[in-house]
Design a protein around this motif. Structure first.
Motif, mmCIF file in Angstrom:
data_model
loop_
_atom_site.group_PDB
_atom_site.id
_atom_site.type_symbol
_atom_site.label_atom_id
_atom_site.label_comp_id
_atom_site.label_asym_id
_atom_site.label_seq_id
_atom_site.Cartn_x
_atom_site.Cartn_y
_atom_site.Cartn_z
ATOM 1 N N ASN A 1 1.014 -9.950 2.472
ATOM 2 C CA ASN A 1 1.942 -10.405 3.717
ATOM 3 C C ASN A 1 2.003 -8.915 4.451
ATOM 4 O OD1 ASN A 1 3.751 -9.366 1.949
ATOM 5 N ND2 ASN A 1 5.499 -10.360 2.382
ATOM 6 N N LEU A 2 2.651 -8.909 5.489
ATOM 7 C CA LEU A 2 2.770 -7.647 6.206
ATOM 8 C C LEU A 2 3.615 -6.485 5.373
ATOM 9 C CD1 LEU A 2 1.836 -6.294 8.835
ATOM 10 C CD2 LEU A 2 3.805 -7.106 10.039
ATOM 11 N N PRO A 3 4.862 -6.696 4.910
ATOM 12 C CA PRO A 3 5.380 -5.533 4.057
ATOM 13 C C PRO A 3 4.555 -5.092 2.774
ATOM 14 C CG PRO A 3 6.937 -7.432 4.492
ATOM 15 C CD PRO A 3 5.589 -7.938 4.899
ATOM 16 N N TYR A 4 3.837 -5.902 2.060
ATOM 17 C CA TYR A 4 2.767 -5.342 1.047
ATOM 18 C C TYR A 4 1.636 -4.698 1.918
ATOM 19 C CZ TYR A 4 0.365 -5.496 -3.239
ATOM 20 O OH TYR A 4 -0.568 -4.813 -4.306
ATOM 21 N N ASP B 1 -7.704 -7.471 8.395
ATOM 22 C CA ASP B 1 -6.940 -7.483 7.368
ATOM 23 C C ASP B 1 -5.488 -7.587 7.431
ATOM 24 O OD1 ASP B 1 -9.106 -7.533 5.805
ATOM 25 O OD2 ASP B 1 -9.110 -5.181 5.342
ATOM 26 N N LEU B 2 -4.993 -6.736 8.622
ATOM 27 C CA LEU B 2 -3.774 -6.739 9.170
ATOM 28 C C LEU B 2 -3.392 -7.780 9.954
ATOM 29 C CD1 LEU B 2 -3.507 -2.911 10.252
ATOM 30 C CD2 LEU B 2 -2.211 -4.006 8.211
ATOM 31 N N ARG B 3 -4.289 -8.484 10.628
ATOM 32 C CA ARG B 3 -4.035 -9.821 11.227
ATOM 33 C C ARG B 3 -3.641 -10.887 10.147
ATOM 34 N NH1 ARG B 3 -8.251 -8.772 14.984
ATOM 35 N NH2 ARG B 3 -9.604 -10.399 14.172
ATOM 36 N N GLN B 4 -4.776 -10.956 9.083
ATOM 37 C CA GLN B 4 -4.641 -11.988 8.181
ATOM 38 C C GLN B 4 -3.073 -11.837 7.534
ATOM 39 O OE1 GLN B 4 -6.494 -14.446 7.461
ATOM 40 N NE2 GLN B 4 -5.078 -14.946 5.612
ATOM 41 N N SER B 5 -2.616 -10.414 7.050
ATOM 42 C CA SER B 5 -1.370 -10.183 6.668
ATOM 43 C C SER B 5 -0.358 -10.841 7.487
ATOM 44 C CB SER B 5 -1.168 -8.771 6.320
ATOM 45 O OG SER B 5 -1.111 -8.076 7.386
ATOM 46 N N VAL B 6 -0.272 -10.650 8.735
ATOM 47 C CA VAL B 6 0.442 -10.972 9.836
ATOM 48 C C VAL B 6 0.609 -12.794 9.819
ATOM 49 C CG1 VAL B 6 1.130 -11.463 12.185
ATOM 50 C CG2 VAL B 6 0.342 -9.260 11.306
ATOM 51 N N VAL C 1 1.862 -2.515 4.489
ATOM 52 C CA VAL C 1 2.875 -1.371 4.796
ATOM 53 C C VAL C 1 2.786 -0.667 3.477
ATOM 54 C CG1 VAL C 1 4.508 -0.257 5.365
ATOM 55 C CG2 VAL C 1 3.887 -2.346 6.562
ATOM 56 N N TYR C 2 2.707 -1.321 2.443
ATOM 57 C CA TYR C 2 2.954 -0.603 1.200
ATOM 58 C C TYR C 2 1.657 -0.100 0.746
ATOM 59 C CZ TYR C 2 2.625 -0.222 -3.999
ATOM 60 O OH TYR C 2 2.315 0.140 -5.281
ATOM 61 N N GLN C 3 0.557 -1.144 0.960
ATOM 62 C CA GLN C 3 -0.714 -0.424 0.551
ATOM 63 C C GLN C 3 -1.349 0.509 1.411
ATOM 64 O OE1 GLN C 3 -3.017 -4.242 0.689
ATOM 65 N NE2 GLN C 3 -3.394 -4.062 -1.374
ATOM 66 N N SER C 4 -0.904 0.453 2.633
ATOM 67 C CA SER C 4 -1.376 1.598 3.658
ATOM 68 C C SER C 4 -0.757 2.966 3.448
ATOM 69 C CB SER C 4 -1.001 1.172 5.073
ATOM 70 O OG SER C 4 -1.489 -0.020 5.277
ATOM 71 N N PHE C 5 0.560 3.007 2.918
ATOM 72 C CA PHE C 5 1.306 4.115 2.584
ATOM 73 C C PHE C 5 1.073 4.709 1.186
ATOM 74 C CE2 PHE C 5 4.939 6.717 1.735
ATOM 75 C CZ PHE C 5 5.108 7.525 2.939
ATOM 76 N N TYR C 6 1.102 3.886 0.282
ATOM 77 C CA TYR C 6 1.235 4.316 -0.942
ATOM 78 C C TYR C 6 -0.161 4.159 -1.818
ATOM 79 C CZ TYR C 6 6.076 4.590 -1.191
ATOM 80 O OH TYR C 6 7.507 4.730 -1.143
ATOM 81 N N GLN C 7 -1.091 3.569 -1.267
ATOM 82 C CA GLN C 7 -2.420 3.799 -2.048
ATOM 83 C C GLN C 7 -3.824 4.210 -1.230
ATOM 84 O OE1 GLN C 7 -3.250 -0.582 -3.042
ATOM 85 N NE2 GLN C 7 -1.605 -0.460 -4.266
ATOM 86 N N ALA C 8 -3.477 4.053 0.313
ATOM 87 C CA ALA C 8 -4.328 4.557 1.392
ATOM 88 C C ALA C 8 -4.111 5.881 1.888
ATOM 89 C CB ALA C 8 -4.791 3.757 2.611
ATOM 90 N N HIS C 9 -2.696 6.236 1.672
ATOM 91 C CA HIS C 9 -1.904 7.236 2.253
ATOM 92 C C HIS C 9 -2.199 7.662 3.747
ATOM 93 C CE1 HIS C 9 -1.546 8.644 -2.068
ATOM 94 N NE2 HIS C 9 -2.782 8.447 -2.205
ATOM 95 N N GLU C 10 -2.361 6.473 4.436
ATOM 96 C CA GLU C 10 -2.244 6.665 5.799
ATOM 97 C C GLU C 10 -0.715 6.360 6.457
ATOM 98 O OE1 GLU C 10 -4.650 7.172 7.746
ATOM 99 O OE2 GLU C 10 -6.507 6.867 6.704
ATOM 100 N N ASN D 1 9.924 -9.893 2.783
ATOM 101 C CA ASN D 1 10.055 -9.766 1.301
ATOM 102 C C ASN D 1 8.867 -9.155 0.976
ATOM 103 O OD1 ASN D 1 9.006 -11.694 -0.951
ATOM 104 N ND2 ASN D 1 11.152 -11.971 -1.025
ATOM 105 N N PHE D 2 8.977 -8.290 -0.001
ATOM 106 C CA PHE D 2 8.172 -7.829 -0.809
ATOM 107 C C PHE D 2 8.046 -8.052 -2.464
ATOM 108 C CE2 PHE D 2 7.166 -3.694 -3.228
ATOM 109 C CZ PHE D 2 5.658 -3.467 -2.710
ATOM 110 N N ASP D 3 9.271 -8.300 -2.962
ATOM 111 C CA ASP D 3 9.226 -8.595 -4.399
ATOM 112 C C ASP D 3 8.357 -9.501 -5.047
ATOM 113 O OD1 ASP D 3 12.255 -7.745 -3.203
ATOM 114 O OD2 ASP D 3 12.093 -6.722 -4.612
#
Length: 312
Positions: free
Chosen positions: A261-264, A83-88, A266-275, A245-247
């Motif tokens: 994308n990668l910034p989004y 999934d992360l490779r796909q976002s890259v 990062v947002y998912q990993s931090f705020y949703q998965a709490h990793e 870009n995230f907006d």
């Protein structure tokens, strides 16, 4: 009558103030900038150092007591997770498409505005306006005013001419995001290229036209080589901003339909998965990529300044 002689009085040496040393003078010059420097370090560098430290830990905020040092495991997961490779890949595709399209359209508009015509100032102001819109507001404008399948402007125009009524975001999600970003970043590219066009040697262009060169030949052999540095600068600066870009992704598709994308991510990993550790590692990689691109951008800017100084 006797002559009296007076002994000469020794002149006392006058002490002159010792000029300040070069190092002291340099510190006195830089002292007013120290508060701004301290503020910048506290706001930008300290959080980055904290992020760098967290990136080496296996840290889920839902289980704070299970935190442990993981070394480069988070970076390895970022680089190997599907999934992360796909976002890259999505980030690279989105950045390349937006930057290239913005450069081409911006070049066409810059060539138009380089000519003299009635109302050029008004046209220039209107073309710059999209770049001044807040990114979230621009994304909402495209999502609801233009793309909406029920009351959007695009489907309204198609309905007027008897055309189909597509769901723009569901049918072409990545293209929908690219179109909104191209609309917003084309004025930025236009301004850079317009500055390059207005710095041309007009005497050289007039001489080429006198020798019988056509407009296409002037553009291909004189204008385009002159704009090479400005095209590079626009591409590099645009890449720095679009990579981060995230907006648009968050507002238009919420990262769904393969548009994360990668910034989004990062947002998912931090705020949703709490990793926290995994999100920090991905964020550090984004920063490193941005620094690499910014280094090339600074080199292009410095070469442009050197060319202007040598020309003057």
């Amino acid at each position: 009558m006797t002559a009296t002689t007076t002994a000469p009085v020794a002149a006392t040496p006058v002490r002159t103030a010792k000029p300040p040393s070069g190092r002291l003078r340099a510190w006195a010059t830089r002292a007013p900038l120290l508060p701004a420097l301290i503020f910048m370090i506290a706001v930008t560098q300290l959080p980055f150092v904290a992020t760098l430290v967290i990136s080496f830990f296996d840290w889920n905020s839902l289980y704070p007591d299970a935190r442990e040092f993981a070394g480069f495991a988070n970076y390895s997961e970022v680089l190997t997770d599907a999934d992360l490779r796909q976002s890259v890949f999505t980030t690279i595709l989105l950045t390349a498409a937006v930057v290239l399209a913005s450069l081409v359209i911006g070049l066409a508009l810059a060539l138009l505005l380089d000519r003299r015509f009635r109302g050029r100032g008004i046209v220039r102001t209107l073309l710059i306006a999209p770049f001044l819109v807040v990114p979230v507001a621009a994304a909402l404008l495209w999502k609801h005013v233009l793309y909406n399948p029920e009351y959007g402007l695009f489907n309204g125009l198609l309905h007027y001419v008897g055309g189909p009524q597509p769901d723009w975001i569901s049918d072409n999600p990545l293209l929908a995001i690219e179109a909104s970003l191209i609309w917003q970043w084309t004025p930025f590219m236009m301004l850079i290229l317009l500055a390059g066009l207005q710095s041309r040697d007009h005497a050289q262009i007039e001489a080429a036209k006198v020798d019988g060169a056509s407009d296409w030949q002037v553009f291909r052999y004189l204008t385009l080589p002159h704009l090479r540095r400005y095209l590079e600068l626009g591409a590099l600066l645009g890449s720095i901003y679009i990579v981060q870009n995230f907006d648009a992704v968050f507002t238009i598709t919420s990262g769904g339909l393969g548009t994360a994308n990668l910034p989004y991510t990062v947002y998912q990993s931090f705020y949703q998965a709490h990793e926290n550790g995994l999100a920090s590692a991905a964020g550090v990689l984004v920063v490193i990529g941005s620094i690499i691109i910014a280094t090339f951008a600074l080199r292009v800017v410095s070469s442009l300044f050197r060319e202007e100084v040598s020309r003057a």
